[in-house]
Design a protein around this motif. Structure first.
Motif, short mmCIF file in Angstrom:
data_model
loop_
_atom_site.label_atom_id
_atom_site.label_comp_id
_atom_site.label_asym_id
_atom_site.label_seq_id
_atom_site.Cartn_x
_atom_site.Cartn_y
_atom_site.Cartn_z
N LEU A 170 13.14 4.74 -15.85
CA LEU A 170 13.11 4.36 -14.45
C LEU A 170 11.89 5.02 -13.80
CD1 LEU A 170 14.74 2.79 -12.27
CD2 LEU A 170 15.70 4.99 -11.61
N VAL A 171 11.08 4.25 -13.12
CA VAL A 171 9.93 4.79 -12.41
C VAL A 171 10.02 4.39 -10.94
CG1 VAL A 171 8.42 4.83 -14.43
CG2 VAL A 171 8.47 2.79 -12.98
N VAL A 172 9.43 5.22 -10.09
CA VAL A 172 9.30 4.91 -8.67
C VAL A 172 7.83 5.07 -8.31
CG1 VAL A 172 11.64 5.70 -8.13
CG2 VAL A 172 9.73 7.29 -7.90
N GLN A 173 7.45 4.53 -7.17
CA GLN A 173 6.08 4.74 -6.70
C GLN A 173 6.04 5.96 -5.79
OE1 GLN A 173 5.12 0.92 -4.89
NE2 GLN A 173 3.67 0.51 -6.55
N ARG A 174 5.01 6.78 -5.96
CA ARG A 174 4.82 7.93 -5.07
C ARG A 174 3.44 7.83 -4.44
NH1 ARG A 174 7.90 11.97 -4.10
NH2 ARG A 174 9.07 11.85 -6.04
N CYS A 175 3.41 8.11 -3.13
CA CYS A 175 2.16 8.03 -2.37
C CYS A 175 1.34 9.29 -2.60
CB CYS A 175 2.47 7.86 -0.89
SG CYS A 175 1.01 7.92 0.16
N SER A 176 0.07 9.13 -2.93
CA SER A 176 -0.78 10.29 -3.18
C SER A 176 -1.22 10.96 -1.88
CB SER A 176 -2.01 9.88 -4.00
OG SER A 176 -2.72 8.85 -3.35
N SER A 177 -1.02 10.30 -0.74
CA SER A 177 -1.40 10.91 0.55
C SER A 177 -0.24 11.66 1.20
CB SER A 177 -1.90 9.83 1.52
OG SER A 177 -3.07 9.23 1.03
N GLY A 224 3.19 11.57 -0.05
CA GLY A 224 4.26 11.96 -0.95
C GLY A 224 5.49 11.08 -0.89
N HIS A 225 5.49 10.07 -0.03
CA HIS A 225 6.64 9.17 0.10
C HIS A 225 6.92 8.47 -1.23
CE1 HIS A 225 9.40 6.29 1.81
NE2 HIS A 225 8.65 5.28 1.43
N ALA A 226 8.20 8.40 -1.61
CA ALA A 226 8.59 7.68 -2.82
C ALA A 226 9.19 6.35 -2.41
CB ALA A 226 9.61 8.49 -3.61
N GLN A 227 8.83 5.28 -3.11
CA GLN A 227 9.32 3.96 -2.71
C GLN A 227 9.63 3.05 -3.89
OE1 GLN A 227 6.00 2.68 -0.28
NE2 GLN A 227 4.94 1.71 -2.00
N LEU A 228 10.58 2.18 -3.67
CA LEU A 228 10.93 1.02 -4.47
C LEU A 228 11.49 0.05 -3.46
CD1 LEU A 228 12.81 1.98 -7.79
CD2 LEU A 228 10.58 0.90 -7.55
N TYR A 229 11.24 -1.23 -3.51
CA TYR A 229 10.56 -1.95 -4.54
C TYR A 229 9.06 -1.67 -4.52
CZ TYR A 229 9.73 -5.03 -0.56
OH TYR A 229 9.39 -5.52 0.66
N PRO A 230 8.37 -1.99 -5.62
CA PRO A 230 6.94 -1.68 -5.69
C PRO A 230 6.11 -2.47 -4.67
CG PRO A 230 7.86 -2.04 -7.88
CD PRO A 230 8.90 -2.48 -6.90
N CYS A 231 5.16 -1.78 -4.06
CA CYS A 231 4.23 -2.40 -3.12
C CYS A 231 2.81 -1.99 -3.49
CB CYS A 231 4.52 -1.97 -1.69
SG CYS A 231 6.15 -2.44 -1.09
N LEU A 262 18.53 6.90 -5.05
CA LEU A 262 17.97 7.63 -6.19
C LEU A 262 17.71 9.08 -5.80
CD1 LEU A 262 15.38 5.01 -7.51
CD2 LEU A 262 17.78 5.30 -8.14
N ALA A 263 17.75 9.98 -6.78
CA ALA A 263 17.49 11.40 -6.53
C ALA A 263 16.11 11.58 -5.91
CB ALA A 263 17.61 12.19 -7.83
N GLU A 264 15.17 10.68 -6.23
CA GLU A 264 13.80 10.77 -5.73
C GLU A 264 13.65 10.21 -4.31
OE1 GLU A 264 14.72 9.61 -8.71
OE2 GLU A 264 14.02 11.32 -9.92
N GLY A 265 14.70 9.56 -3.78
CA GLY A 265 14.64 9.09 -2.41
C GLY A 265 14.91 7.61 -2.18
N PRO A 266 14.26 6.72 -2.95
CA PRO A 266 14.46 5.30 -2.64
C PRO A 266 15.92 4.86 -2.78
CG PRO A 266 12.53 5.57 -4.03
CD PRO A 266 13.23 6.91 -3.97
N ARG A 267 16.28 3.90 -1.93
CA ARG A 267 17.61 3.27 -2.00
C ARG A 267 17.44 1.90 -2.64
NH1 ARG A 267 20.51 3.67 3.47
NH2 ARG A 267 20.90 5.75 2.63
N VAL A 268 18.19 1.62 -3.70
CA VAL A 268 18.04 0.37 -4.44
C VAL A 268 19.35 -0.40 -4.46
CG1 VAL A 268 16.18 1.24 -5.89
CG2 VAL A 268 18.54 1.47 -6.67
#
Ligand SMILES: [Zn+2]
Length: 151
Positions: free
Chosen positions: A43-50, A52-59, A107-113
């Motif tokens: 399972l992977v999530v997207q993380r913002c390099s600026s 730090g926000h974690a997101q799904l679905y992918p954008c 998810l533990a990383e933040g996003p709600r799926v």
């Protein structure tokens, strides 16, 4: 037939029409890494390099600050935020899985799926329940992340 809470691919029954598989996504370019990781059981999530926000679905960009995003490994752990038990659905293959659970999992990383909770009786699912990801291949390009009780 499947057991309650088990949404595995259906087996053919002699003399009946072959079971329809779970619908498969057509991955968009920005989401392809998500689907291919799932196919590998990750399972992977997207993380913002600026920010730090974690997101799904992918954008393509961070939905908070429009910064650059990259895919990072997620633990696959989460908790049930809310859920409903589906008892009526006349489309295949879902009608053969009833009753089944549609849930929002944090998810533990933040996003709600939005997902299915499987591997237990639907009556055992509760808000706040600990779950972990498991993966079901649906095409040569993708697997679906489902969640089961994390004991
Ligand atoms: Zn950001």
């Amino acid at each position: 037939m499947s057991r309650p809470g088990d949404m595995r691919p259906l087996e053919a029954v002699p003399g009946e029409r072959p079971p329809k598989p779970r619908p498969a996504p057509t991955p968009e370019p920005e989401a392809a890494p998500f689907w291919s990781a799932a196919l590998e059981g990750r399972l992977v999530v997207q993380r913002c390099s600026s920010c730090g926000h974690a997101q799904l679905y992918p954008c393509v960009r961070c939905v908070r600050c429009h910064g650059e995003v990259e895919f990072v490994e997620a633990s696959g752990k989460g908790t049930v935020y809310s859920f409903t038990v589906i008892r009526q659905n006349y489309t295949r293959p879902f009608r053969d899985w009833m009753p089944y659970v549609v849930a929002l999992v944090d998810l533990a990383e933040g996003p709600r799926v939005m997902t299915n909770v499987v591997g237990c009786d639907p009556e055992e699912v509760s808000i706040g329940m600990a779950v972990r990801a498991r993966f079901e291949p649906v095409s040569e390009h993708a697997a679906i992340a489902l969640f089961e009780p994390d004991e």
